[in-house]
Design a protein around this motif. Structure first.
Motif, short mmCIF file in Angstrom:
data_model
loop_
_atom_site.label_atom_id
_atom_site.label_comp_id
_atom_site.label_asym_id
_atom_site.label_seq_id
_atom_site.Cartn_x
_atom_site.Cartn_y
_atom_site.Cartn_z
N GLN A 280 -36.56 -23.06 22.85
CA GLN A 280 -35.37 -23.66 23.44
C GLN A 280 -35.77 -24.89 24.28
N PRO A 281 -34.90 -25.88 24.36
CA PRO A 281 -35.21 -27.03 25.23
C PRO A 281 -35.43 -26.56 26.66
N SER A 282 -36.35 -27.20 27.34
CA SER A 282 -36.61 -26.84 28.73
C SER A 282 -35.42 -27.22 29.61
N VAL A 283 -35.42 -26.70 30.82
CA VAL A 283 -34.37 -27.04 31.77
C VAL A 283 -34.34 -28.54 32.01
N GLU A 284 -35.52 -29.14 32.11
CA GLU A 284 -35.60 -30.59 32.35
C GLU A 284 -35.06 -31.37 31.15
N GLU A 285 -35.38 -30.92 29.93
CA GLU A 285 -34.89 -31.61 28.74
C GLU A 285 -33.38 -31.50 28.62
N ARG A 286 -32.84 -30.32 28.86
CA ARG A 286 -31.38 -30.15 28.79
C ARG A 286 -30.69 -31.01 29.85
N ALA A 287 -31.27 -31.06 31.05
CA ALA A 287 -30.66 -31.87 32.12
C ALA A 287 -30.68 -33.35 31.75
N ALA A 288 -31.79 -33.82 31.17
CA ALA A 288 -31.90 -35.23 30.79
C ALA A 288 -30.88 -35.58 29.71
N ILE A 289 -30.71 -34.70 28.73
CA ILE A 289 -29.74 -34.96 27.66
C ILE A 289 -28.32 -35.00 28.21
N GLU A 290 -27.97 -34.01 29.02
CA GLU A 290 -26.61 -33.96 29.56
C GLU A 290 -26.34 -35.14 30.49
N ARG A 291 -27.35 -35.53 31.26
CA ARG A 291 -27.16 -36.66 32.18
C ARG A 291 -26.88 -37.95 31.43
N HIS A 292 -27.57 -38.18 30.34
CA HIS A 292 -27.37 -39.41 29.57
C HIS A 292 -26.05 -39.38 28.80
N VAL A 293 -25.75 -38.24 28.20
CA VAL A 293 -24.57 -38.16 27.33
C VAL A 293 -23.28 -38.22 28.13
N THR A 294 -23.27 -37.69 29.35
CA THR A 294 -22.03 -37.59 30.12
C THR A 294 -21.80 -38.77 31.06
N GLN A 295 -22.58 -39.83 30.94
CA GLN A 295 -22.34 -41.00 31.79
C GLN A 295 -20.97 -41.59 31.48
N ASP B 204 -36.72 -40.82 23.55
CA ASP B 204 -37.69 -40.65 24.64
C ASP B 204 -38.31 -39.26 24.62
N LEU B 205 -37.50 -38.23 24.42
CA LEU B 205 -38.00 -36.86 24.51
C LEU B 205 -38.82 -36.45 23.29
N THR C 75 -44.05 -36.97 9.40
CA THR C 75 -43.92 -35.55 9.05
C THR C 75 -44.64 -34.67 10.06
N ARG C 76 -45.58 -35.25 10.80
CA ARG C 76 -46.29 -34.46 11.81
C ARG C 76 -45.46 -34.43 13.09
N LEU C 77 -44.37 -33.71 13.03
CA LEU C 77 -43.48 -33.56 14.18
C LEU C 77 -43.63 -32.15 14.76
N ASN C 78 -43.36 -32.03 16.03
CA ASN C 78 -43.29 -30.70 16.64
C ASN C 78 -41.90 -30.14 16.34
N TYR C 79 -41.73 -29.65 15.11
CA TYR C 79 -40.42 -29.21 14.65
C TYR C 79 -39.83 -28.14 15.57
N ALA C 80 -40.67 -27.20 16.02
CA ALA C 80 -40.17 -26.10 16.84
C ALA C 80 -39.55 -26.60 18.13
N ARG C 81 -40.02 -27.73 18.64
CA ARG C 81 -39.47 -28.29 19.88
C ARG C 81 -38.32 -29.25 19.61
N VAL C 82 -38.45 -30.07 18.57
CA VAL C 82 -37.47 -31.13 18.34
C VAL C 82 -36.18 -30.59 17.72
N VAL C 83 -36.27 -29.60 16.85
CA VAL C 83 -35.06 -29.07 16.21
C VAL C 83 -34.04 -28.58 17.23
N PRO C 84 -34.40 -27.70 18.18
CA PRO C 84 -33.40 -27.27 19.17
C PRO C 84 -32.96 -28.39 20.10
N MET C 85 -33.80 -29.40 20.31
CA MET C 85 -33.43 -30.54 21.13
C MET C 85 -32.31 -31.33 20.47
N VAL C 86 -32.44 -31.55 19.16
CA VAL C 86 -31.40 -32.25 18.41
C VAL C 86 -30.12 -31.42 18.40
#
Length: 347
Positions: A90-105, A122-123, A324-335
């Motif tokens: 799952q995205p970390s607390v910091e990652e979720r906060a960063a996404i919500e902060r940018h999207v809700t401006q 960035d993430l 193709t060398r992505l951290n899929y496990a981290r990026v998929v839930p972030m997207v």
């Protein structure tokens, strides 16, 4: 050629395959038998590990680069890993906060979409992409207001209260009464319709001669519709941010791949067509390398998720593009989380 189901691999083969893929995704380097033997938990000799690596290579799941004795996953192997072995974080607390902060401006929706693309870039250290919603608001009226003898302002008002203006050129000698007649006709015909519906209906009526408009008013109606139709066609369908992330240190050893990837990203309509394939997905989709024709040559991956409005309708797609060398496990839930955040904003 499709690879074998993960269940057909022995426990030993699955363990070694997983270690190779995770090691490659972490370092970008091929993984050798000595590294695997030292990883712990396998309790196998390097010779036994090499035998399993050879078996996995024969199945098309691993490949041996010319410059290394180790193995790295093929695109087929990455697909097997993503579908059958990957443990999503799952995205970390910091990652979720960063996404919500940018999207809700505060600001227009396009600004929020650009911010979502930028924060994903960035993430994830990839290029972030967002497909602009295909919004077609219902219209209330279109008013033509004279500015000068040769120019008028076309004021488009939506049922949601939104107002947009465009300047149109007028033929010489147009009387105010003609502008008024054209405005009244446009408002009567487009009220409650989308622009595309109005253009089709009005065009058919004018072509059939059913309208009582004189030639001057018909000309103004067509000019007013043309400026809005042309404007809609020119609006960007895709927002891309963070292409520079693709030029990291690892790119120096693979400049040709990165050059092709950047060339592909220049074709925004083609990228939008690719993302469109994710519109009907229930969850995040992953395209690896040659699985999509657009990025087949550059060997790149796309992770994309649809986002929905308050009524559950898909209105756009958000995602990332990278190697193709992505951290899929981290990026998929972030997207996926970014898609959910955009859905809450639009809903």
């Amino acid at each position: 050629m499709a690879g074998p189901p993960i269940t057909e691999l022995s426990t030993r083969a699955r363990d070694i395959f997983r270690l190779v893929v995770e090691g490659y995704l972490d370092t970008g380097q091929a993984v050798g038998s000595k590294t695997l033997a030292g990883a712990g938990g396998l309790n196998l000799s390097p010779a036994s590990i090499r035998s399993v690596l050879h078996e996995l290579e024969g199945l098309g799941l691993l490949a041996a680069p010319h410059t290394s004795a180790g193995r790295m996953p093929t695109e087929q192997g990455l697909r097997l890993f993503v579908d059958g072995m990957m443990q999503v974080a799952q995205p970390s607390v910091e990652e979720r906060a960063a996404i919500e902060r940018h999207v809700t401006q505060p600001g227009p929706i396009e600004a929020a979409l650009a911010a979502a693309s930028a924060v994903l870039s960035d993430l994830s250290a990839c290029a972030g992409v967002v497909m602009v919603p295909r919004r077609e608001p219902r219209l209330a009226q279109l008013q033509l207001v004279p500015l000068s003898a040769t120019r008028a302002l076309a004021v488009l008002v939506g049922l949601d209260g939104g107002v947009e203006n465009r300047v149109i050129d007028l033929p010489g000698g147009v009387a105010p009464s003609v502008l008024e007649q054209a405005s009244n006709y446009l408002t009567a015909q487009l009220s409650g319709r989308t622009l595309s519906e109005a253009v089709q209906a009005i065009g058919a009526e004018i072509a059939s001669g059913r309208t009582a408009l004189d030639s001057a008013s018909r000309d103004l109606v067509e000019r007013g519709l043309a400026v809005w139709s042309e404007d809609a066609a020119r609006r960007p369908v895709l927002i891309v941010r963070g292409q520079a992330n693709l030029l990291d240190d690892g790119a120096l050893t693979d400049l040709e791949r990165v050059r092709m990837l950047l060339d592909d990203l220049e074709s925004k309509q083609s990228v939008a067509d690719l993302l469109d394939a994710a519109r009907e997905a229930e969850a995040t989709r992953i395209f690896i390398g040659a699985e999509n024709r657009l990025f087949a040559l550059s060997g790149s991956s796309v992770i994309a998720s649809p986002y929905r409005d308050g009524e559950g309708r898909v209105v756009g797609v958000v995602g990332v593009i990278g190697p193709t060398r992505l951290n899929y496990a981290r990026v998929v839930p972030m997207v996926d989380f970014t898609a959910q955040s955009l859905g809450k904003l639009i809903g």
